[in-house]
Design an enzyme around this catalytic site. Structure first.
Site, PDB file in Angstrom:
ATOM      1  N   CYS A  41       0.800  -1.233   0.000  1.00  0.00           N
ATOM      2  CA  CYS A  41       0.000   0.000   0.000  1.00  0.00           C
ATOM      3  C   CYS A  41       0.832   1.283   0.000  1.00  0.00           C
ATOM      4  O   CYS A  41       0.303   2.354  -0.302  1.00  0.00           O
ATOM      5  CB  CYS A  41      -0.960  -0.013   1.186  1.00  0.00           C
ATOM      6  SG  CYS A  41      -0.228  -0.672   2.680  1.00  0.00           S
ATOM      7  N   GLY A  99      -3.955  -0.119   7.716  1.00  0.00           N
ATOM      8  CA  GLY A  99      -2.992  -0.939   6.981  1.00  0.00           C
ATOM      9  C   GLY A  99      -2.695  -2.251   7.679  1.00  0.00           C
ATOM     10  O   GLY A  99      -2.208  -3.200   7.067  1.00  0.00           O
ATOM     11  N   HIS A 158      -2.325   6.582   4.141  1.00  0.00           N
ATOM     12  CA  HIS A 158      -0.874   6.543   4.364  1.00  0.00           C
ATOM     13  C   HIS A 158      -0.244   7.797   3.756  1.00  0.00           C
ATOM     14  O   HIS A 158      -0.622   8.205   2.644  1.00  0.00           O
ATOM     15  CB  HIS A 158      -0.249   5.329   3.656  1.00  0.00           C
ATOM     16  CG  HIS A 158      -0.576   3.999   4.277  1.00  0.00           C
ATOM     17  ND1 HIS A 158      -1.356   3.839   5.394  1.00  0.00           N
ATOM     18  CD2 HIS A 158      -0.183   2.747   3.914  1.00  0.00           C
ATOM     19  CE1 HIS A 158      -1.449   2.546   5.700  1.00  0.00           C
ATOM     20  NE2 HIS A 158      -0.747   1.865   4.809  1.00  0.00           N
TER      21      HIS A 158
HETATM   22  N1  LIG Z   1      -5.077  -3.022   4.933  1.00  0.00           N
HETATM   23  C1  LIG Z   1      -4.381  -2.515   3.936  1.00  0.00           C
HETATM   24  O1  LIG Z   1      -4.231  -1.277   3.796  1.00  0.00           O
HETATM   25  C2  LIG Z   1      -3.736  -3.417   2.917  1.00  0.00           C
HETATM   26  C3  LIG Z   1      -3.175  -2.837   1.793  1.00  0.00           C
HETATM   27  C4  LIG Z   1      -2.550  -3.652   0.851  1.00  0.00           C
HETATM   28  C5  LIG Z   1      -2.533  -5.015   1.057  1.00  0.00           C
HETATM   29  N2  LIG Z   1      -3.101  -5.555   2.162  1.00  0.00           N
HETATM   30  C6  LIG Z   1      -3.053  -7.005   2.312  1.00  0.00           C
HETATM   31  O2  LIG Z   1      -4.376  -7.525   2.171  1.00  0.00           O
HETATM   32  C7  LIG Z   1      -4.530  -8.650   3.016  1.00  0.00           C
HETATM   33  C8  LIG Z   1      -5.748  -8.448   3.910  1.00  0.00           C
HETATM   34  O3  LIG Z   1      -5.563  -7.274   4.668  1.00  0.00           O
HETATM   35  P1  LIG Z   1      -6.726  -6.634   5.554  1.00  0.00           P
HETATM   36  O4  LIG Z   1      -6.136  -5.397   6.081  1.00  0.00           O
HETATM   37  O5  LIG Z   1      -8.015  -6.584   4.826  1.00  0.00           O
HETATM   38  O6  LIG Z   1      -6.818  -7.735   6.751  1.00  0.00           O
HETATM   39  P2  LIG Z   1      -8.041  -8.050   7.742  1.00  0.00           P
HETATM   40  O7  LIG Z   1      -8.869  -6.841   7.982  1.00  0.00           O
HETATM   41  O8  LIG Z   1      -7.426  -8.722   8.913  1.00  0.00           O
HETATM   42  O9  LIG Z   1      -8.925  -9.099   6.943  1.00  0.00           O
HETATM   43  C9  LIG Z   1      -8.473 -10.408   6.661  1.00  0.00           C
HETATM   44  C10 LIG Z   1      -9.516 -11.117   5.820  1.00  0.00           C
HETATM   45  O10 LIG Z   1      -8.974 -12.393   5.466  1.00  0.00           O
HETATM   46  C11 LIG Z   1      -9.900 -13.408   5.870  1.00  0.00           C
HETATM   47  N3  LIG Z   1      -9.151 -14.609   6.215  1.00  0.00           N
HETATM   48  C12 LIG Z   1      -8.191 -14.750   7.150  1.00  0.00           C
HETATM   49  N4  LIG Z   1      -7.740 -16.029   7.171  1.00  0.00           N
HETATM   50  C13 LIG Z   1      -8.445 -16.695   6.218  1.00  0.00           C
HETATM   51  C14 LIG Z   1      -8.466 -18.032   5.766  1.00  0.00           C
HETATM   52  N5  LIG Z   1      -7.650 -18.965   6.266  1.00  0.00           N
HETATM   53  N6  LIG Z   1      -9.329 -18.369   4.777  1.00  0.00           N
HETATM   54  C15 LIG Z   1     -10.151 -17.428   4.235  1.00  0.00           C
HETATM   55  N7  LIG Z   1     -10.191 -16.149   4.631  1.00  0.00           N
HETATM   56  C16 LIG Z   1      -9.333 -15.791   5.616  1.00  0.00           C
HETATM   57  C17 LIG Z   1     -10.635 -12.823   7.050  1.00  0.00           C
HETATM   58  O11 LIG Z   1     -11.850 -13.518   7.218  1.00  0.00           O
HETATM   59  P3  LIG Z   1     -12.569 -13.662   8.666  1.00  0.00           P
HETATM   60  O12 LIG Z   1     -13.244 -12.347   8.920  1.00  0.00           O
HETATM   61  O13 LIG Z   1     -13.529 -14.774   8.425  1.00  0.00           O
HETATM   62  O14 LIG Z   1     -11.488 -13.974   9.662  1.00  0.00           O
HETATM   63  C18 LIG Z   1     -10.823 -11.390   6.551  1.00  0.00           C
HETATM   64  O15 LIG Z   1     -11.893 -11.329   5.618  1.00  0.00           O
HETATM   65  C19 LIG Z   1      -3.203  -8.836   3.756  1.00  0.00           C
HETATM   66  O16 LIG Z   1      -2.410  -9.756   3.055  1.00  0.00           O
HETATM   67  C20 LIG Z   1      -2.587  -7.461   3.675  1.00  0.00           C
HETATM   68  O17 LIG Z   1      -1.177  -7.507   3.728  1.00  0.00           O
HETATM   69  C21 LIG Z   1      -3.710  -4.789   3.101  1.00  0.00           C
END
Ligand SMILES: NC(=O)c1ccc[n+]([C@@H]2O[C@H](COP(=O)([O-])OP(=O)(O)OC[C@H]3O[C@@H](n4cnc5c(N)ncnc54)[C@H](OP(=O)(O)O)[C@@H]3O)[C@@H](O)[C@H]2O)c1
Length: 312
Positions: free
Chosen positions: A127, A158, A222
């Site tokens: 990001c 993030g 960010h």
């Molecule tokens: N946040 C950002 O700004 C950002 C930016 C770029 C990239 N990313 C990347 O995007 C990804 C997600 O980030 P996030 O911030 O959205 O995280 P998050 O809010 O913690 O959400 C994680 C998601 O993944 C699901 N999940 C976790 N374990 C799983 C599994 N074993 N099988 C299926 N679904 C699963 C969760 O489902 P449940 O609700 O059912 O647990 C939830 O929907 C990460 O790899 C992160 O590095 C994030």
């Protein structure tokens, strides 16, 4: 891919990025969407869609053209191959595949031409890397990048939905800078990712680039302070002109996370000489990490993959 209206699968639909992805898919006119998360969320409703458990069988069903993954790195490593085995292309937002040789790492405004060179997986960058490369690209094309230094001010979203909830419930007196990434004794992996991903996207494998990353108690958006040295002379006025014409970039006198949250463009401003070096520029940028930093960039990639069948 089948002809007709594009079919999208969102894996990680209940998360910080996933929920923004669902809103953007509606805004961009995608109607055929399947949504997935872990077993914990199966059966829940998100944005009017019912969550399915992301099992290998469900992902291999073969009725999705493009999967947008926003789960953690280990879940992506385990699940993405099943989506591909079902005949779909996967756009993965974790760091699982970003630096793998042969897997395109794409920011559509910077290297969108690489998106179609995939073998089933396209990686979505970090990001901070996405907005940085949107800003570096036009400056590099004009004057050649010689060196880049970055200090980031990254919001709590993030780190995902749980971190957002913690910040919302934290007393302001407890707010602090955090550095919640893996540390190798010298650098956080966030800093080395920013370097390696920028080099890969810009196709500048030897670009000198150094980052210091911190997380600030801000919910969304960010910001990055950037110091750039160029091969050729580039005045702040010319850099401003180039950035004003760059896709997905908006020049703003004082960019901030608050101004960037909820909008699609990368805000860039404070464009001035860095008087400590020859041919140096300093600037400040801010972008919505959940939109251009993640969900929006992935939807733009999906549109490139879907070609003329993309929704409006
Ligand atoms: N946040 C950002 O700004 C950002 C930016 C770029 C990239 N990313 C990347 O995007 C990804 C997600 O980030 P996030 O911030 O959205 O995280 P998050 O809010 O913690 O959400 C994680 C998601 O993944 C699901 N999940 C976790 N374990 C799983 C599994 N074993 N099988 C299926 N679904 C699963 C969760 O489902 P449940 O609700 O059912 O647990 C939830 O929907 C990460 O790899 C992160 O590095 C994030």
């Amino acid at each position: 891919m089948a002809s007709g209206s594009p079919r999208i699968g969102v894996v990680g639909a209940t998360g910080a990025v996933g929920t923004v992805t669902l809103g953007l898919l509606r805004d961009h006119g995608f109607e055929h969407v399947r949504v997935f998360a872990s077993a914990r969320s199966a059966g829940k409703q998100v944005s009017g869609w019912t969550v399915e458990e992301a099992t290998p069988e469900a992902l291999e069903r073969g009725d999705v053209d493009v999967f947008l993954f926003s789960v953690g790195t280990s879940a992506s490593r385990r699940l993405v191959p099943h989506a591909v085995a079902g005949g779909a292309t996967a756009v993965d937002k974790s760091s699982a595949y970003r630096l793998e040789p042969g897997i395109p790492l794409v920011v559509p405004e910077v290297n969108g031409n690489r998106a179609l060179e995939h073998d089933g997986i396209v990686a979505n960058p970090n990001c901070c890397t996405i907005p940085l490369t949107c800003v570096l690209k036009p400056l590099h094309e004009e004057a050649g990048l010689a060196r880049v230094r970055v200090a980031t001010y990254q919001s709590v979203s993030g780190a995902g939905a749980q971190a957002m909830e913690r910040l919302a419930n934290e007393s302001p007196a407890d707010h602090d800078l955090r550095m919640d990434w893996d540390f190798d004794g010298e650098e956080f992996d966030e800093e080395s990712k920013l370097r390696a991903e920028t080099r890969k996207i810009m196709e500048l494998p030897d670009l000198p680039i150094q980052a210091t990353c911190v997380r600030v108690p801000v919910m969304v958006g960010h910001a990055e302070a950037v110091w750039i040295e160029t091969e050729d002379e580039l005045t702040p006025e010319r850099a401003t002109e180039l950035l004003a014409g760059a896709p997905s970039v908006r020049v703003e006198q004082f960019p901030s996370p608050g101004k960037a949250a909820g909008i699609d463009e990368v805000l860039v401003g404070r464009i001035r000489r860095d008087t400590t070096v020859d041919r140096g520029l300093a600037l400040f940028l801010a972008s919505d990490n959940l939109r251009k930093g993640a969900a929006l960039n992935a939807i733009q990639i999906a549109k490139l993959l879907l070609g003329t069948r993309a929704a409006a």
